[in-house]
Design a protein around this motif. Structure first.
Motif, PDB file in Angstrom:
ATOM      1  N   THR A   1       0.789  -1.130   0.039  1.00  0.00           N
ATOM      2  CA  THR A   1       0.272  -0.069   0.012  1.00  0.00           C
ATOM      3  C   THR A   1       0.839   1.370   0.009  1.00  0.00           C
ATOM      4  O   THR A   1       2.034   1.386   0.247  1.00  0.00           O
ATOM      5  CB  THR A   1      -0.858   0.042   1.129  1.00  0.00           C
ATOM      6  N   GLY A   2       0.195   2.368  -0.513  1.00  0.00           N
ATOM      7  CA  GLY A   2       0.886   3.559  -0.281  1.00  0.00           C
ATOM      8  C   GLY A   2       0.931   4.174   1.074  1.00  0.00           C
ATOM      9  O   GLY A   2       1.289   5.498   1.306  1.00  0.00           O
ATOM     10  N   ARG A   3       0.486   3.374   2.031  1.00  0.00           N
ATOM     11  CA  ARG A   3       0.335   4.074   3.644  1.00  0.00           C
ATOM     12  C   ARG A   3       1.930   4.633   4.085  1.00  0.00           C
ATOM     13  O   ARG A   3       2.909   3.881   3.610  1.00  0.00           O
ATOM     14  CB  ARG A   3      -0.183   2.930   4.522  1.00  0.00           C
ATOM     15  N   VAL A   4       1.948   5.550   4.724  1.00  0.00           N
ATOM     16  CA  VAL A   4       3.040   6.177   4.942  1.00  0.00           C
ATOM     17  C   VAL A   4       3.534   6.163   6.521  1.00  0.00           C
ATOM     18  O   VAL A   4       4.873   5.566   6.816  1.00  0.00           O
ATOM     19  CB  VAL A   4       3.418   7.703   4.506  1.00  0.00           C
ATOM     20  N   MET A   5       2.549   6.510   7.334  1.00  0.00           N
ATOM     21  CA  MET A   5       2.620   6.307   8.979  1.00  0.00           C
ATOM     22  C   MET A   5       2.449   4.821   9.617  1.00  0.00           C
ATOM     23  O   MET A   5       1.184   4.461   9.272  1.00  0.00           O
ATOM     24  CB  MET A   5       1.942   7.329   9.458  1.00  0.00           C
ATOM     25  N   TYR A   6       3.119   4.287  10.267  1.00  0.00           N
ATOM     26  CA  TYR A   6       2.922   3.070  10.977  1.00  0.00           C
ATOM     27  C   TYR A   6       3.020   3.416  12.374  1.00  0.00           C
ATOM     28  O   TYR A   6       4.167   3.244  12.918  1.00  0.00           O
ATOM     29  CB  TYR A   6       3.740   2.088  10.463  1.00  0.00           C
ATOM     30  N   LEU A   7       1.972   3.376  13.187  1.00  0.00           N
ATOM     31  CA  LEU A   7       2.382   3.710  14.709  1.00  0.00           C
ATOM     32  C   LEU A   7       2.564   2.153  15.253  1.00  0.00           C
ATOM     33  O   LEU A   7       2.165   1.296  14.533  1.00  0.00           O
ATOM     34  CB  LEU A   7       0.989   4.195  15.382  1.00  0.00           C
ATOM     35  N   ALA A   8       3.209   1.985  16.023  1.00  0.00           N
ATOM     36  CA  ALA A   8       3.876   0.554  16.602  1.00  0.00           C
ATOM     37  C   ALA A   8       3.846   0.502  17.987  1.00  0.00           C
ATOM     38  O   ALA A   8       4.586   1.240  18.722  1.00  0.00           O
ATOM     39  CB  ALA A   8       5.264   0.281  16.019  1.00  0.00           C
ATOM     40  N   GLY A   9       3.004  -0.213  18.545  1.00  0.00           N
ATOM     41  CA  GLY A   9       2.855  -0.507  20.056  1.00  0.00           C
ATOM     42  C   GLY A   9       1.308   0.102  20.402  1.00  0.00           C
ATOM     43  O   GLY A   9       1.018   1.185  19.895  1.00  0.00           O
ATOM     44  N   PRO A  10       0.973  -0.437  21.494  1.00  0.00           N
ATOM     45  CA  PRO A  10      -0.372   0.040  21.953  1.00  0.00           C
ATOM     46  C   PRO A  10      -0.272   1.446  22.543  1.00  0.00           C
ATOM     47  O   PRO A  10      -1.345   2.165  22.316  1.00  0.00           O
ATOM     48  CB  PRO A  10      -0.724  -0.950  22.955  1.00  0.00           C
ATOM     49  N   ASP A  11       0.711   1.801  23.214  1.00  0.00           N
ATOM     50  CA  ASP A  11       1.035   3.071  23.671  1.00  0.00           C
ATOM     51  C   ASP A  11       1.072   4.199  22.711  1.00  0.00           C
ATOM     52  O   ASP A  11       0.372   5.191  22.880  1.00  0.00           O
ATOM     53  CB  ASP A  11       2.262   3.082  24.494  1.00  0.00           C
ATOM     54  N   ALA A  12       1.653   3.765  21.630  1.00  0.00           N
ATOM     55  CA  ALA A  12       1.798   4.793  20.443  1.00  0.00           C
ATOM     56  C   ALA A  12       0.379   4.913  19.983  1.00  0.00           C
ATOM     57  O   ALA A  12      -0.002   6.122  19.726  1.00  0.00           O
ATOM     58  CB  ALA A  12       2.697   4.279  19.447  1.00  0.00           C
ATOM     59  N   GLU A  13      -0.291   3.889  19.683  1.00  0.00           N
ATOM     60  CA  GLU A  13      -1.727   4.071  18.964  1.00  0.00           C
ATOM     61  C   GLU A  13      -2.367   5.056  19.840  1.00  0.00           C
ATOM     62  O   GLU A  13      -3.172   5.736  19.290  1.00  0.00           O
ATOM     63  CB  GLU A  13      -2.271   2.698  18.762  1.00  0.00           C
ATOM     64  N   GLN A  14      -2.469   4.535  21.073  1.00  0.00           N
ATOM     65  CA  GLN A  14      -3.323   5.085  22.320  1.00  0.00           C
ATOM     66  C   GLN A  14      -3.135   6.836  22.234  1.00  0.00           C
ATOM     67  O   GLN A  14      -4.070   7.394  22.233  1.00  0.00           O
ATOM     68  CB  GLN A  14      -3.577   4.603  23.536  1.00  0.00           C
ATOM     69  N   ALA A  15      -1.879   7.176  22.460  1.00  0.00           N
ATOM     70  CA  ALA A  15      -1.436   8.268  22.766  1.00  0.00           C
ATOM     71  C   ALA A  15      -1.722   9.521  21.604  1.00  0.00           C
ATOM     72  O   ALA A  15      -2.110  10.464  21.199  1.00  0.00           O
ATOM     73  CB  ALA A  15       0.091   8.283  23.109  1.00  0.00           C
ATOM     74  N   TYR A  16      -1.395   8.730  20.247  1.00  0.00           N
ATOM     75  CA  TYR A  16      -1.390   9.485  18.998  1.00  0.00           C
ATOM     76  C   TYR A  16      -3.027   9.775  18.747  1.00  0.00           C
ATOM     77  O   TYR A  16      -3.554  10.663  18.418  1.00  0.00           O
ATOM     78  CB  TYR A  16      -0.863   8.802  17.903  1.00  0.00           C
ATOM     79  N   SER A  17      -3.964   8.867  18.794  1.00  0.00           N
ATOM     80  CA  SER A  17      -5.500   8.977  18.682  1.00  0.00           C
ATOM     81  C   SER A  17      -5.899   9.793  19.709  1.00  0.00           C
ATOM     82  O   SER A  17      -6.803  10.660  19.208  1.00  0.00           O
ATOM     83  CB  SER A  17      -6.028   7.434  18.569  1.00  0.00           C
TER      84      SER A  17
END
Ligand SMILES: NC(=O)c1ccc[n+]([C@@H]2O[C@H](COP(=O)([O-])OP(=O)(O)OC[C@H]3O[C@@H](n4cnc5c(N)ncnc54)[C@H](OP(=O)(O)O)[C@@H]3O)[C@@H](O)[C@H]2O)c1
Length: 275
Positions: free
Chosen positions: A239-255
């Motif tokens: 895919t052309g996706r550029v950003m990949y958050l990695a880890g539950p803490d990263a996903e939670q904090a970013y959202s």
């Protein structure tokens, strides 16, 4: 996939942590792996694996970058993915950072990524395909106190990668970045340099609070193997996706921070950092 046609990945900083986990995972998946590291003597168990070449590469040395890319092409004939993983943290007040510390942080975390990317692009262009995966950090999307210089390098990688993704897409080449949260590696130990010198430190009070808050969270860190899985997805999802958050803490904090006003976001970060 026969060994001669399986895809090839070049990884920087594969001696420990995320880089080593990435090398092992790609080898498990049948890729041929150039596991590069400053000191190839650290590559013992990787070197014993079939389809893995342990090669010397210091990302701050132009000749070393060129030699590692040439050795990978000589051994495997192509490069399908590059994982720019080598890097380290710099913690402490900005004011007390020496020019030398600042230069080394940027030479490794930013210019090292530039150098390896430039070195592989001619090959990927002639192949008409390839994926460049830069290991940024959640700290390249959200900054925490006393990580100003590390944040500067990782924010740089995020901007660099997103811009690059547009210009490389017409050539069939993808650029992506990974934003891990906390990961249990040598990062917070031997790979964390500090700007705090001898003598009186005018930032001591807030620095102490931040160090206490950070230390208390280490038990929630992700494993390097989990981050490696995200990197493997980035290399193979087509895919052309550029950003990949990695880890539950990263996903939670970013959202979470995306839903907040700036004042609330800054308050959340201050509280998170113990200030
Ligand atoms: N751990 C975390 O919480 C975390 C979170 C977000 C992002 N990251 C990023 O993840 C990447 C990998 O870190 P890690 O957590 O796996 O830590 P690590 O276990 O300390 O690994 C760092 C790697 O970078 C290598 N390295 C440092 N300077 C280098 C240079 N000049 N040339 C080539 N290699 C060099 C080290 O090699 P030596 O063995 O030779 O020292 C080591 O292999 C870094 O870019 C880091 O910023 C880590």
């Amino acid at each position: 996939m026969s060994a001669e046609t399986s895809p090839v990945v070049l990884i920087t900083g594969a001696s420990t942590g995320i880089g080593k986990a990435v090398a092992n995972l790609f080898a498990d998946k049948g890729w041929r792996v150039a596991a590069t590291m400053r000191d190839p003597a650290k590559g013992g168990d990787l070197a014993a694996r079939q389809g893995v070449a342990v090669l010397p590469l210091d990302v701050t040395q132009a000749a070393s970058v060129a030699a590692a890319v040439a050795a990978t092409l000589e051994r495997f004939g192509r490069i399908d993915a590059v994982v720019n993983n080598a890097g380290y943290g710099l913690f402490g007040p900005f004011e007390t950072a020496s020019e030398e510390l600042i230069a080394r942080q940027f030479a490794t975390n930013v210019e090292g990524v530039f150098a390896v990317t430039r070195a592989v692009l001619p090959t990927m262009r002639s192949q008409g395909s390839g994926t460049i995966i830069n290991v940024a950090s959640l700290g390249g999307l959200i900054s925490l106190p006393f990580f100003s210089l590390y944040a500067a390098t990782k924010f740089a990688i995020v901007g660099f990668t997103e811009s690059l993704s547009f210009e490389l897409a017409p050539l069939g080449i993808r650029a992506k970045y990974i934003a891990p949260g906390g990961v249990s590696t040598d990062f917070a130990g031997r790979s964390l340099a500090t700007t705090v010198g001898q003598g009186e430190n005018p930032y001591a009070a807030s620095l102490g609070k931040v160090m206490a808050a950070t230390g208390a969270r280490r038990s929630n860190y992700s494993s390097p193997e989990l981050i490696a899985e995200v990197i493997y997805t980035a290399a193979t999802d087509n895919t052309g996706r550029v950003m990949y958050l990695a880890g539950p803490d990263a996903e939670q904090a970013y959202s979470l921070q995306r839903t907040l006003s700036e004042a609330d976001r800054l308050a959340m970060l201050r509280q998170h950092a113990g200030l």
